[in-house]
Scaffold this motif. Structure first.
Motif, short mmCIF file in Angstrom:
data_model
loop_
_atom_site.label_atom_id
_atom_site.label_comp_id
_atom_site.label_asym_id
_atom_site.label_seq_id
_atom_site.Cartn_x
_atom_site.Cartn_y
_atom_site.Cartn_z
N ASP A 1 0.81 -1.22 0.00
CA ASP A 1 0.00 0.00 0.00
C ASP A 1 0.85 1.27 0.00
O ASP A 1 0.66 2.14 -0.83
CB ASP A 1 -0.94 0.00 1.21
N SER A 2 1.78 1.39 0.94
CA SER A 2 2.57 2.62 1.04
C SER A 2 3.84 2.39 1.84
O SER A 2 3.95 1.42 2.59
CB SER A 2 1.74 3.72 1.71
N LEU A 3 4.77 3.32 1.68
CA LEU A 3 6.01 3.31 2.45
C LEU A 3 5.94 4.40 3.50
O LEU A 3 5.49 5.51 3.22
CB LEU A 3 7.22 3.60 1.55
N SER B 1 16.39 8.28 10.16
CA SER B 1 17.65 7.86 9.53
C SER B 1 17.46 6.95 8.31
O SER B 1 18.08 5.89 8.19
CB SER B 1 18.59 7.21 10.54
N LYS B 2 16.56 7.34 7.42
CA LYS B 2 16.32 6.66 6.14
C LYS B 2 15.86 5.22 6.27
O LYS B 2 16.09 4.39 5.38
CB LYS B 2 17.56 6.75 5.26
N ASN B 3 15.22 4.87 7.35
CA ASN B 3 14.60 3.55 7.49
C ASN B 3 13.15 3.64 7.07
O ASN B 3 12.49 4.65 7.30
CB ASN B 3 14.71 3.05 8.93
N TYR B 4 12.64 2.56 6.47
CA TYR B 4 11.27 2.54 5.97
C TYR B 4 10.51 1.33 6.52
O TYR B 4 11.09 0.30 6.82
CB TYR B 4 11.25 2.43 4.45
N LEU B 5 9.19 1.51 6.59
CA LEU B 5 8.26 0.42 6.84
C LEU B 5 7.32 0.34 5.66
O LEU B 5 6.89 1.36 5.13
CB LEU B 5 7.43 0.66 8.11
N LEU B 6 6.98 -0.87 5.24
CA LEU B 6 6.03 -1.08 4.17
C LEU B 6 4.68 -1.41 4.78
O LEU B 6 4.57 -2.30 5.63
CB LEU B 6 6.50 -2.24 3.27
N ASN B 7 3.66 -0.65 4.38
CA ASN B 7 2.29 -0.87 4.86
C ASN B 7 1.53 -1.66 3.81
O ASN B 7 1.78 -1.54 2.62
CB ASN B 7 1.58 0.48 5.08
N PHE B 8 0.55 -2.45 4.28
CA PHE B 8 -0.23 -3.29 3.39
C PHE B 8 -1.69 -2.88 3.39
O PHE B 8 -2.19 -2.31 4.36
CB PHE B 8 -0.11 -4.76 3.82
N SER B 9 -2.39 -3.22 2.32
CA SER B 9 -3.79 -2.85 2.16
C SER B 9 -4.74 -3.95 2.62
O SER B 9 -5.92 -3.88 2.36
CB SER B 9 -4.07 -2.53 0.68
N ASP B 10 -4.22 -4.94 3.33
CA ASP B 10 -5.09 -6.02 3.81
C ASP B 10 -5.72 -5.61 5.15
O ASP B 10 -5.53 -4.51 5.64
CB ASP B 10 -4.32 -7.33 3.94
N THR C 1 -5.08 -6.75 8.08
CA THR C 1 -4.23 -7.01 9.25
C THR C 1 -3.44 -5.80 9.72
O THR C 1 -2.87 -5.82 10.79
CB THR C 1 -3.23 -8.14 8.95
N GLN C 2 -3.40 -4.74 8.91
CA GLN C 2 -2.62 -3.54 9.21
C GLN C 2 -1.15 -3.90 9.47
O GLN C 2 -0.48 -3.32 10.31
CB GLN C 2 -3.21 -2.77 10.39
N THR C 3 -0.66 -4.85 8.72
CA THR C 3 0.71 -5.32 8.85
C THR C 3 1.70 -4.29 8.33
O THR C 3 1.43 -3.61 7.34
CB THR C 3 0.88 -6.63 8.06
N GLN C 4 2.83 -4.19 8.99
CA GLN C 4 3.95 -3.38 8.52
C GLN C 4 5.20 -4.24 8.62
O GLN C 4 5.37 -4.99 9.57
CB GLN C 4 4.16 -2.14 9.40
N VAL C 5 6.07 -4.14 7.61
CA VAL C 5 7.33 -4.86 7.65
C VAL C 5 8.46 -3.89 7.34
O VAL C 5 8.27 -2.93 6.59
CB VAL C 5 7.37 -6.07 6.68
N PRO C 6 9.63 -4.14 7.89
CA PRO C 6 10.78 -3.28 7.58
C PRO C 6 11.21 -3.47 6.13
O PRO C 6 11.00 -4.53 5.54
CB PRO C 6 11.85 -3.76 8.55
N VAL C 7 11.81 -2.42 5.58
CA VAL C 7 12.29 -2.45 4.21
C VAL C 7 13.80 -2.24 4.21
O VAL C 7 14.30 -1.31 4.85
CB VAL C 7 11.60 -1.33 3.38
#
Length: 86
Positions: free
Chosen positions: A47-49, A54-63, A65-71
Protein backbone atom coordinates in the motif's frame (compact mmCIF):
# COMPACT_ATOMS: atom_id res chain seq x y z
CA UNK A 1 16.76 -27.72 12.99
CA UNK A 2 17.70 -25.80 9.80
CA UNK A 3 16.14 -22.69 8.32
CA UNK A 4 12.45 -21.99 8.69
CA UNK A 5 10.12 -19.76 6.74
CA UNK A 6 6.94 -18.34 8.24
CA UNK A 7 4.14 -17.61 5.77
CA UNK A 8 1.41 -15.24 6.89
CA UNK A 9 -2.07 -15.19 5.41
CA UNK A 10 -4.89 -12.94 6.54
CA UNK A 11 -6.40 -15.69 8.67
CA UNK A 12 -3.51 -17.99 9.56
CA UNK A 13 0.25 -18.54 9.61
CA UNK A 14 2.24 -21.61 8.69
CA UNK A 15 5.89 -22.52 9.17
CA UNK A 16 7.90 -24.46 6.60
CA UNK A 17 11.29 -26.11 7.04
CA UNK A 18 12.90 -24.28 4.12
CA UNK A 19 15.12 -21.21 3.90
CA UNK A 20 13.42 -18.07 2.62
CA UNK A 21 15.85 -17.75 -0.29
CA UNK A 22 14.95 -21.30 -1.39
CA UNK A 23 11.20 -20.80 -0.92
CA UNK A 24 11.39 -17.54 -2.88
CA UNK A 25 12.44 -19.54 -5.96
CA UNK A 26 8.99 -21.18 -6.02
CA UNK A 27 7.15 -17.85 -6.05
CA UNK A 28 6.20 -16.09 -9.30
CA UNK A 29 8.33 -12.95 -9.78
CA UNK A 30 5.37 -10.99 -11.12
CA UNK A 31 3.47 -11.41 -7.82
CA UNK A 32 6.14 -11.46 -5.10
CA UNK A 33 8.99 -9.14 -4.21
CA UNK A 34 11.80 -9.33 -1.67
CA UNK A 35 11.72 -6.15 0.43
CA UNK A 36 14.17 -7.11 3.19
CA UNK A 37 16.59 -9.94 3.93
CA UNK A 38 13.84 -11.52 6.03
CA UNK A 39 10.72 -10.61 4.03
CA UNK A 40 9.15 -11.44 0.67
CA UNK A 41 5.74 -9.88 0.08
CA UNK A 42 2.78 -10.16 -2.27
CA UNK A 43 2.94 -7.10 -4.54
CA UNK A 44 -0.86 -6.91 -4.75
CA UNK A 45 -1.13 -6.02 -1.05
CA UNK A 46 1.57 -3.33 -0.92
CA UNK A 47 0.00 0.00 0.00
CA UNK A 48 2.57 2.62 1.04
CA UNK A 49 6.01 3.31 2.45
CA UNK A 50 6.46 5.07 5.76
CA UNK A 51 9.74 6.92 6.28
CA UNK A 52 11.18 6.53 9.76
CA UNK A 53 14.27 8.13 11.24
CA UNK A 54 17.65 7.86 9.53
CA UNK A 55 16.32 6.66 6.14
CA UNK A 56 14.60 3.55 7.49
CA UNK A 57 11.27 2.54 5.97
CA UNK A 58 8.26 0.42 6.84
CA UNK A 59 6.03 -1.08 4.17
CA UNK A 60 2.29 -0.87 4.86
CA UNK A 61 -0.23 -3.29 3.39
CA UNK A 62 -3.79 -2.85 2.16
CA UNK A 63 -5.09 -6.02 3.81
CA UNK A 64 -7.18 -6.18 6.97
CA UNK A 65 -4.23 -7.01 9.25
CA UNK A 66 -2.62 -3.54 9.21
CA UNK A 67 0.71 -5.32 8.85
CA UNK A 68 3.95 -3.38 8.52
CA UNK A 69 7.33 -4.86 7.65
CA UNK A 70 10.78 -3.28 7.58
CA UNK A 71 12.29 -2.45 4.21
CA UNK A 72 15.95 -2.95 3.38
CA UNK A 73 17.60 0.18 1.98
CA UNK A 74 18.57 -1.54 -1.26
CA UNK A 75 14.90 -2.40 -1.91
CA UNK A 76 13.36 1.08 -1.47
CA UNK A 77 13.69 2.14 -5.11
CA UNK A 78 12.06 -0.99 -6.54
CA UNK A 79 9.21 -0.77 -4.01
CA UNK A 80 8.56 2.86 -4.93
CA UNK A 81 8.48 1.83 -8.59
CA UNK A 82 5.87 -0.86 -7.88
CA UNK A 83 3.76 1.46 -5.73
CA UNK A 84 3.73 4.10 -8.48
CA UNK A 85 2.50 1.51 -10.99
CA UNK A 86 -0.55 0.58 -8.92
Amino acid sequence: VGKRTKISFEEKKIVLNIALKDFENYLPDEKFLRVHKSYVVNINFMDSLKLLQSKNYLLNFSDNTQTQVPVGRKFVKIIKTHLNQQ
